[in-house]
Design a protein around this motif. Structure first.
Motif, PDB file in Angstrom:
ATOM      1  N   ALA A  59       0.662  -1.218   0.156  1.00 34.57           N
ATOM      2  CA  ALA A  59       0.003  -0.033   0.044  1.00 34.57           C
ATOM      3  C   ALA A  59       0.937   1.170  -0.052  1.00 34.57           C
ATOM      4  O   ALA A  59       0.643   2.142  -0.413  1.00 34.57           O
ATOM      5  N   GLY A  60       1.958   1.130   0.612  1.00 32.86           N
ATOM      6  CA  GLY A  60       3.097   2.339   0.714  1.00 32.86           C
ATOM      7  C   GLY A  60       3.587   2.652  -0.742  1.00 32.86           C
ATOM      8  O   GLY A  60       3.543   3.774  -0.817  1.00 32.86           O
ATOM      9  N   LEU A  61       3.996   1.574  -1.359  1.00 35.48           N
ATOM     10  CA  LEU A  61       4.521   1.754  -2.638  1.00 35.48           C
ATOM     11  C   LEU A  61       3.403   2.330  -3.447  1.00 35.48           C
ATOM     12  O   LEU A  61       3.717   3.423  -4.411  1.00 35.48           O
ATOM     13  N   ILE A  62       2.080   1.801  -3.439  1.00 36.54           N
ATOM     14  CA  ILE A  62       1.086   2.362  -4.264  1.00 36.54           C
ATOM     15  C   ILE A  62       0.707   3.743  -4.041  1.00 36.54           C
ATOM     16  O   ILE A  62       0.771   4.759  -4.916  1.00 36.54           O
ATOM     17  N   ALA A  63       1.122   4.211  -2.805  1.00 36.05           N
ATOM     18  CA  ALA A  63       0.590   5.430  -2.173  1.00 36.05           C
ATOM     19  C   ALA A  63       1.792   6.467  -2.812  1.00 36.05           C
ATOM     20  O   ALA A  63       1.415   7.721  -2.934  1.00 36.05           O
ATOM     21  N   LEU A  64       2.886   5.788  -2.924  1.00 37.29           N
ATOM     22  CA  LEU A  64       3.988   6.484  -3.488  1.00 37.29           C
ATOM     23  C   LEU A  64       3.993   6.687  -5.075  1.00 37.29           C
ATOM     24  O   LEU A  64       4.829   7.500  -5.681  1.00 37.29           O
ATOM     25  N   GLY A  65       3.050   6.182  -5.485  1.00 40.67           N
ATOM     26  CA  GLY A  65       2.700   6.112  -6.892  1.00 40.67           C
ATOM     27  C   GLY A  65       3.754   5.238  -7.824  1.00 40.67           C
ATOM     28  O   GLY A  65       3.895   5.289  -8.823  1.00 40.67           O
ATOM     29  N   LYS A  66       4.267   4.189  -6.859  1.00 37.75           N
ATOM     30  CA  LYS A  66       5.295   3.042  -7.388  1.00 37.75           C
ATOM     31  C   LYS A  66       4.525   2.038  -7.935  1.00 37.75           C
ATOM     32  O   LYS A  66       3.399   1.545  -7.533  1.00 37.75           O
ATOM     33  N   ASP A  67       4.884   1.136  -8.849  1.00 35.60           N
ATOM     34  CA  ASP A  67       4.445  -0.046  -9.447  1.00 35.60           C
ATOM     35  C   ASP A  67       4.491  -1.199  -8.246  1.00 35.60           C
ATOM     36  O   ASP A  67       5.962  -1.579  -8.167  1.00 35.60           O
ATOM     37  N   ALA A  68       3.591  -1.554  -7.705  1.00 34.91           N
ATOM     38  CA  ALA A  68       3.681  -2.559  -6.839  1.00 34.91           C
ATOM     39  C   ALA A  68       3.849  -4.137  -7.099  1.00 34.91           C
ATOM     40  O   ALA A  68       4.050  -4.876  -6.434  1.00 34.91           O
ATOM     41  N   SER A  69       3.501  -4.014  -8.556  1.00 40.03           N
ATOM     42  CA  SER A  69       3.393  -5.442  -9.226  1.00 40.03           C
ATOM     43  C   SER A  69       4.720  -6.077  -9.153  1.00 40.03           C
ATOM     44  O   SER A  69       4.845  -7.366  -9.307  1.00 40.03           O
ATOM     45  N   THR A  70       5.654  -5.230  -8.867  1.00 37.95           N
ATOM     46  CA  THR A  70       7.265  -5.881  -9.076  1.00 37.95           C
ATOM     47  C   THR A  70       7.298  -6.850  -7.874  1.00 37.95           C
ATOM     48  O   THR A  70       8.493  -7.586  -7.484  1.00 37.95           O
ATOM     49  N   ILE A  71       6.518  -6.449  -6.562  1.00 37.44           N
ATOM     50  CA  ILE A  71       6.526  -7.432  -5.262  1.00 37.44           C
ATOM     51  C   ILE A  71       5.899  -8.590  -5.621  1.00 37.44           C
ATOM     52  O   ILE A  71       4.732  -8.614  -5.691  1.00 37.44           O
ATOM     53  N   PRO A  72       6.526  -9.593  -5.415  1.00 33.97           N
ATOM     54  CA  PRO A  72       5.960 -10.974  -5.808  1.00 33.97           C
ATOM     55  C   PRO A  72       5.257 -11.054  -4.318  1.00 33.97           C
ATOM     56  O   PRO A  72       5.318 -10.732  -3.406  1.00 33.97           O
ATOM     57  N   ASP A  73       3.738 -11.501  -4.802  1.00 37.44           N
ATOM     58  CA  ASP A  73       2.920 -12.098  -3.710  1.00 37.44           C
ATOM     59  C   ASP A  73       3.470 -13.193  -2.773  1.00 37.44           C
ATOM     60  O   ASP A  73       4.296 -14.035  -3.341  1.00 37.44           O
TER      61      ASP A  73
END
Lengths: 327, 248
Positions: A59-73
């Motif tokens: 959520a923090g990455l998304i809030a910073l406008g970064k692509d969170a898809s790079t973090i694997p589930d």
């Protein structure tokens, strides 16, 4: 054939009924179940904290406008929750095994009923086989109950229904646990049959338990450099596998001694097998079952060999009914 | 046909240097009620333990119904019933459950029926559903006797059967032993140190002193020769001189 089997079954049925009335054994089994459920609950809480941390980071990455898809589930293996349960089976399961084995002999010695049994037209092996059969049945029932409850708890906590392979993995670990507890049953039984004084038998059995269940695996773990740093020393130092092998070659004598201490412990064999099959150890998480079983065959053989060696010891030595009827 | 139910030849049991039983040669005929008399520690229980296959002799031979207690112990046990001095059964089980357990171990074909017959014979069918743990010593002794005769043994070994019983319990047990001998033809081999028990129950007597058989005869002949029970006591004291002097 009936004449051979009937005395064995008669003794086994009597012992099973006796055990069902034994409050101490019932209490210990209940304690194992309770401790296992607590361990599962603790594991579930830890998992929820990890998931929350992951969700927060994402959520923090998304809030910073970064692509969170790079973090694997994060991969989730529900059977991993059973780590604490397996550890409780290692310690409490062994104690229950010793106590049931001790009780099987001590109850006859204490009541002086052995003299009445061995003056019947039955062979020594029939008497011993009846006792071992009862012990196996009591241990198996307790373990089946514990594993079924643990499986249901895993499903309830994780919300994931276990697939047939997971159930198969549980069944394999349960069988190994049965063999492991049977070895301690035989230890308790042999010492209680042979010791001149019953309290000495219990003392000896618990000395063996302390040495091989608690001390030997602890020494092995403590001497393992890979256990001194979270995630493994080589991994943290980012040392590649070929270099690891090269480094370890320089410590081969040390490693042989360390591994030898571990190998002496049936607990370690049970743990190595269980942690691998259930994927508790990261190396094995998500790996197919058959290669794991192939790799862990030696641990299964060790467990079997220990139980067989104790059984051979039991059946090979002639009983001294006079001593056993004088307690 | 050999009429001896118990035959021993030079039977010896040693514990280190100490010989508990020395060169015991003894025959007990079928149908006898044999009283084995001796002080405490004379070797009576050791002898019974060897004859019931509980203890391996150091040397010598012992046959029960023609079967060696060492080489043919399983066969010998088929002919044996044994009641130890302190009968200890499974306290948390009922009398019937205890008897069922021992009947099955003895290979009795219709155990329930046999248990009923045995309890009827011992006049204690009412004890069957009760927990053995709640029994007095006398009742326990009776169930102990029941477990020993379920398979209708040829010879019944009793180790100090009346020890710890009250006078009524002693009389009841004595009567049962005599009935068992008369009705089933069971040979009785009974250890005791009570002379009164011998004179009222037995048909023959053996006296063991410090592991050695020092006297053996039928009660009939003993009574003929020595007369009353008090004379039997004098006889006993005369053949066990060492212990008698010690006791004096």
């Amino acid at each position: 054939m009936r004449n051979l089997v009937q005395p064995v079954l008669t003794i086994a049925v009597k012992d099973i009924r006796d055990a069902l009335k034994d409050r101490f054994i019932i209490l210990m089994t209940a304690f194992l179940l309770l401790a296992s459920l607590v361990a599962l609950a603790v594991a579930a809480i830890a998992l929820k904290v990890d998931v929350a941390t992951y969700a927060e980071a994402k959520a923090g990455l998304i809030a910073l406008g970064k692509d969170a898809s790079t973090i694997p589930d994060p991969a989730f293996y529900p059977l991993k929750l059973l780590r604490g349960f397996v550890e409780h089976v290692e310690i409490i399961g062994a104690i229950i095994g010793i106590l049931i084995g001790y009780r099987a002999a001590a109850s006859e010695r204490g009541r002086q009923t052995l003299a009445l049994i061995v003056t019947r037209p039955i062979s020594q092996w029939q008497f011993l086989a009846g006792k071992v059969l009862a012990g196996t049945a009591i241990i198996s029932s307790g373990l089946i109950l514990a594993f079924v409850i643990a499986g249901i708890a895993v499903i309830a906590i994780s919300g994931i229904v276990l697939n047939p392979e997971d159930i198969g993995r549980l069944a394999i670990v349960m069988s190994a646990a049965g063999l492991y507890a049977l070895a301690f049953f035989l230890l308790g039984f042999v010492t209680a049959l042979w010791a001149k004084k019953l309290p000495n038998a219990l003392l000896l059995a618990f000395t063996v338990w302390l040495s091989f269940v608690l001390i030997a695996p602890q020494i092995g773990d403590t001497l393992d450099p890979d256990n001194q740093v979270a995630g493994g020393v080589f991994k943290q130092l980012q040392i590649a596998k070929p270099q690891q092998v090269e480094i370890l070659q320089s410590f081969s004598t040390y490693e042989t001694i360390r591994n030898g201490i571990e190998v002496a412990s049936p607990t370690k064999h049970f743990e190595r097998l269980s942690f691998a099959v259930l994927g508790i150890k990261d190396t094995y998480a998500g790996q197919p079952l058959m290669p794991i079983l192939a790799e862990k065959t030696s641990d299964m053989i060790w467990l079997l060999a220990i139980a067989l060696a104790l059984a051979l010891l039991l059946f090979a030595r002639r009983l001294d009914p006079n001593r056993l009827s004088k307690e | 046909m050999n009429t001896y139910v118990v035959e021993t030849r030079q039977l010896t049991k040693r514990y280190g240097e100490h010989a508990a039983v020395k060169n015991l040669s003894l025959n007990v005929e079928r149908g006898e009620v044999f009283g084995f008399l001796g002080h405490n520690g004379a070797g009576k229980t050791t002898t019974i333990h060897m004859l019931t296959t509980l203890l391996k002799p150091t040397s010598g031979t012992a046959l029960v119904c023609g079967k060696s207690v060492t080489e043919q112990s399983l066969e010998a046990r088929r002919h044996i019933g044994y009641v130890p001095e302190n009968v200890r059964l499974y306290d948390t089980m009922t009398a019937r459950a205890n008897l069922l357990f021992f009947a099955r171990l003895s290979g009795v074909e219709y155990p329930d029926r046999r248990i009923d017959e045995t309890l009827d014979f011992l006049e204690c069918r009412d004890l069957a559903p009760r927990l053995v743990g709640s029994f007095s010593k006398g009742l326990r002794q009776r169930i102990g006797l029941a477990q020993a005769i379920l398979h209708r043994p040829d010879v019944l070994f009793l180790d100090e059967p009346t020890s710890g019983l009250d006078p009524m319990g002693i009389k009841t047990l004595r009567d049962l032993i005599v009935r068992l001998n008369r009705e089933f033809g069971t040979t009785i081999f009974m250890n005791t140190h009570l002379i009164s028990e011998i004179s009222r129950t037995c048909t023959s007597i053996g006296v063991l002193n410090q592991g050695e058989l020092v006297f053996r005869d039928t009660i009939e002949k003993v009574t003929e020769r020595y007369g009353s029970e008090s004379s039997l006591e004098e006889l006993y004291l005369s053949v066990t001189p060492v212990q008698a002097k010690g006791a004096a």
